[in-house]
Design an enzyme around this catalytic site. Sequence first.
Site, PDB file in Angstrom:
ATOM      1  N   THR A 106       4.567   2.950   5.395  1.00  0.00           N
ATOM      2  CA  THR A 106       3.016   2.371   5.344  1.00  0.00           C
ATOM      3  C   THR A 106       2.445   3.203   6.187  1.00  0.00           C
ATOM      4  O   THR A 106       2.889   3.882   7.419  1.00  0.00           O
ATOM      5  CB  THR A 106       2.849   0.872   5.881  1.00  0.00           C
ATOM      6  OG1 THR A 106       1.510   1.028   6.393  1.00  0.00           O
ATOM      7  CG2 THR A 106       3.478   0.865   7.270  1.00  0.00           C
TER       8      THR A 106
ATOM      9  N   GLY B 106       0.710  -1.292   0.176  1.00  0.00           N
ATOM     10  CA  GLY B 106       0.057  -0.122   0.027  1.00  0.00           C
ATOM     11  C   GLY B 106       0.920   1.253   0.165  1.00  0.00           C
ATOM     12  O   GLY B 106       1.960   1.430   0.739  1.00  0.00           O
TER      13      GLY B 106
ATOM     14  N   ARG C  25       0.974  -5.277  -5.094  1.00  0.00           N
ATOM     15  CA  ARG C  25       0.951  -6.186  -4.076  1.00  0.00           C
ATOM     16  C   ARG C  25       1.382  -7.661  -4.984  1.00  0.00           C
ATOM     17  O   ARG C  25       0.496  -7.695  -6.048  1.00  0.00           O
ATOM     18  CB  ARG C  25      -0.322  -6.531  -3.309  1.00  0.00           C
ATOM     19  CG  ARG C  25      -0.577  -5.222  -2.621  1.00  0.00           C
ATOM     20  CD  ARG C  25      -1.654  -5.584  -1.515  1.00  0.00           C
ATOM     21  NE  ARG C  25      -2.119  -4.304  -1.193  1.00  0.00           N
ATOM     22  CZ  ARG C  25      -1.725  -3.661   0.078  1.00  0.00           C
ATOM     23  NH1 ARG C  25      -0.464  -4.100   0.790  1.00  0.00           N
ATOM     24  NH2 ARG C  25      -2.334  -2.561   0.587  1.00  0.00           N
TER      25      ARG C  25
ATOM     26  N   ARG D 205      -5.312  -2.040   8.824  1.00  0.00           N
ATOM     27  CA  ARG D 205      -5.170  -3.561   8.701  1.00  0.00           C
ATOM     28  C   ARG D 205      -5.512  -4.149  10.022  1.00  0.00           C
ATOM     29  O   ARG D 205      -6.389  -3.858  10.568  1.00  0.00           O
ATOM     30  CB  ARG D 205      -3.723  -3.917   8.184  1.00  0.00           C
ATOM     31  CG  ARG D 205      -4.049  -5.200   7.286  1.00  0.00           C
ATOM     32  CD  ARG D 205      -2.688  -5.296   6.797  1.00  0.00           C
ATOM     33  NE  ARG D 205      -2.353  -4.870   5.639  1.00  0.00           N
ATOM     34  CZ  ARG D 205      -2.930  -5.079   4.328  1.00  0.00           C
ATOM     35  NH1 ARG D 205      -3.410  -6.287   4.158  1.00  0.00           N
ATOM     36  NH2 ARG D 205      -2.570  -4.491   3.424  1.00  0.00           N
TER      37      ARG D 205
ATOM     38  N   ASP E 193      -0.233   2.541   8.170  1.00  0.00           N
ATOM     39  CA  ASP E 193      -0.543   1.637   9.344  1.00  0.00           C
ATOM     40  C   ASP E 193       0.111   1.773  10.685  1.00  0.00           C
ATOM     41  O   ASP E 193      -0.176   1.544  11.873  1.00  0.00           O
ATOM     42  CB  ASP E 193      -0.551   0.196   8.835  1.00  0.00           C
ATOM     43  CG  ASP E 193      -1.515  -0.123   7.980  1.00  0.00           C
ATOM     44  OD1 ASP E 193      -2.621   0.662   7.572  1.00  0.00           O
ATOM     45  OD2 ASP E 193      -1.418  -1.337   7.168  1.00  0.00           O
TER      46      ASP E 193
ATOM     47  N   ASP F 204       4.630  -4.326   6.147  1.00  0.00           N
ATOM     48  CA  ASP F 204       4.934  -5.627   6.647  1.00  0.00           C
ATOM     49  C   ASP F 204       5.099  -6.595   5.313  1.00  0.00           C
ATOM     50  O   ASP F 204       6.228  -7.081   5.387  1.00  0.00           O
ATOM     51  CB  ASP F 204       3.495  -6.158   7.274  1.00  0.00           C
ATOM     52  CG  ASP F 204       3.781  -7.405   7.788  1.00  0.00           C
ATOM     53  OD1 ASP F 204       4.922  -7.606   8.389  1.00  0.00           O
ATOM     54  OD2 ASP F 204       3.137  -8.325   7.688  1.00  0.00           O
TER      55      ASP F 204
ATOM     56  N   ASP G  41       2.814  -0.018  11.810  1.00  0.00           N
ATOM     57  CA  ASP G  41       2.594  -1.508  12.158  1.00  0.00           C
ATOM     58  C   ASP G  41       4.033  -1.975  12.162  1.00  0.00           C
ATOM     59  O   ASP G  41       3.841  -3.591  12.073  1.00  0.00           O
ATOM     60  CB  ASP G  41       1.565  -2.271  11.774  1.00  0.00           C
ATOM     61  CG  ASP G  41       1.641  -2.404  10.088  1.00  0.00           C
ATOM     62  OD1 ASP G  41       2.255  -1.811   9.693  1.00  0.00           O
ATOM     63  OD2 ASP G  41       0.768  -3.343   9.882  1.00  0.00           O
TER      64      ASP G  41
HETATM   65  O1  F6P Z   1      -1.468  -1.342   4.494  1.00  0.00           O
HETATM   66  C1  F6P Z   1      -1.755  -0.143   4.060  1.00  0.00           C
HETATM   67  C2  F6P Z   1      -3.505  -0.298   3.797  1.00  0.00           C
HETATM   68  O2  F6P Z   1      -4.163   0.919   3.325  1.00  0.00           O
HETATM   69  C3  F6P Z   1      -4.403  -0.980   5.257  1.00  0.00           C
HETATM   70  O3  F6P Z   1      -4.607   0.024   6.128  1.00  0.00           O
HETATM   71  C4  F6P Z   1      -5.420  -1.394   4.366  1.00  0.00           C
HETATM   72  O4  F6P Z   1      -5.878  -2.365   5.114  1.00  0.00           O
HETATM   73  C5  F6P Z   1      -4.868  -1.915   3.169  1.00  0.00           C
HETATM   74  O5  F6P Z   1      -3.870  -1.017   2.961  1.00  0.00           O
HETATM   75  C6  F6P Z   1      -6.021  -1.924   1.950  1.00  0.00           C
HETATM   76  O6  F6P Z   1      -5.279  -2.351   0.861  1.00  0.00           O
HETATM   77  P1  F6P Z   1      -5.683  -2.169  -0.541  1.00  0.00           P
HETATM   78  O7  F6P Z   1      -5.280  -0.832  -1.028  1.00  0.00           O
HETATM   79  O8  F6P Z   1      -4.808  -3.006  -1.329  1.00  0.00           O
HETATM   80  O9  F6P Z   1      -7.081  -2.558  -0.657  1.00  0.00           O
END
Ligand code: F6P
Length: 319
Positions: free
Chosen positions: A125, A11, A72, A171, A127, A103, A129
């Site tokens: 990120t 992300g 991803r 997340r 998050d 992560d 985390d």
């Molecule tokens: O890791 C960053 C994040 O924005 C999280 O907070 C969220 O759960 C996830 O990515 C959403 O991912 P995507 O953009 O692939 O839907």
Amino acid sequence: MKRIGVLTSGGDAPGMNAAVRAVVRKAIFHNMEVYGIYRGYAGLIDGDIKELEVGSVGDIIHRGGTMLYSARCEEFKTIEGQLKGIEQLKKHGIEALVVIGGDGSYQGAKKLTEHGFPCIGVPGTIDNDIPGTDFTIGFDTALNTVIDAIDKIRDTATSHERTYVIEVMGRHAGDIALWAGLAGGAETILIPEAKDDMNEVIARLKRGSDRGKKHSIIVVAEGVGSGVEFGKKIQEETKFETRVSVLGHIQRGGSPTAFDRVLASRLGARAVELLLNGKGGRCVGIQSNELVDHDIIEALSRKHSLDHKMYDLSKELSI
Ligand code: F6P
């Protein structure tokens, strides 16, 4: 070390561009060549790799998103994918890689390190985390976006005397919810790290109403569950008119705050410094306001932990 690579993965987060800029400029300043790997590990497997010059990273420090694009990549979770990636790095004469991400990106950097390819992880990120750092690049900007939204929602919640449930990202982590809830004066903050009893949440809302409170803000971390479901339950149990706002990807965009730009610049430069000193298999961070680095494999064996004292404080201040 003469030639390094840099990629952003997972992300995106505001400040990733500032980190890329820092890696490129610091490396060139020290006479290294830098290659940008586009679209994260997916681009690494495909060989989507180009040299970056000083000017390639001009005019990006203030921009959200990432000029290197992000993805991803499921294939990189396999050994075959990882070996294809290493083959591409070798083909381009790249001797080490700076990975900016969260992560999943760190897991990829760990795998490359285990295959003997030197990597440095830079925490990027929203998050917050990632183990081995108090703050990740992008967290502060996302936090400010959420607070701006909470303040705006509070205006309409006050006018209409309503209860609002605001679902935020993170997340599995509750940092965005906790920090934004505390800074935004939320009545209740629901985070995955502290399982709240729903009956207690309802009782708190009712106690507030009995004391004359006309509106309430509840911040829910996505890791706890759906804000929409919480909203339904709260309205059913309290009979208070309740609305739900799911903030979603708005939290990932926007111009990075000064804090994120400075953090990204410092961490990106530190990553290059480690490589200049011949160190790979590390991840950089900031702890107690000092730049630090850790063994990436060891760091990933630990978990990021949320500040529980802050959570307790949020409860004391929202009585
Ligand atoms: O890791 C960053 C994040 O924005 C999280 O907070 C969220 O759960 C996830 O990515 C959403 O991912 P995507 O953009 O692939 O839907």
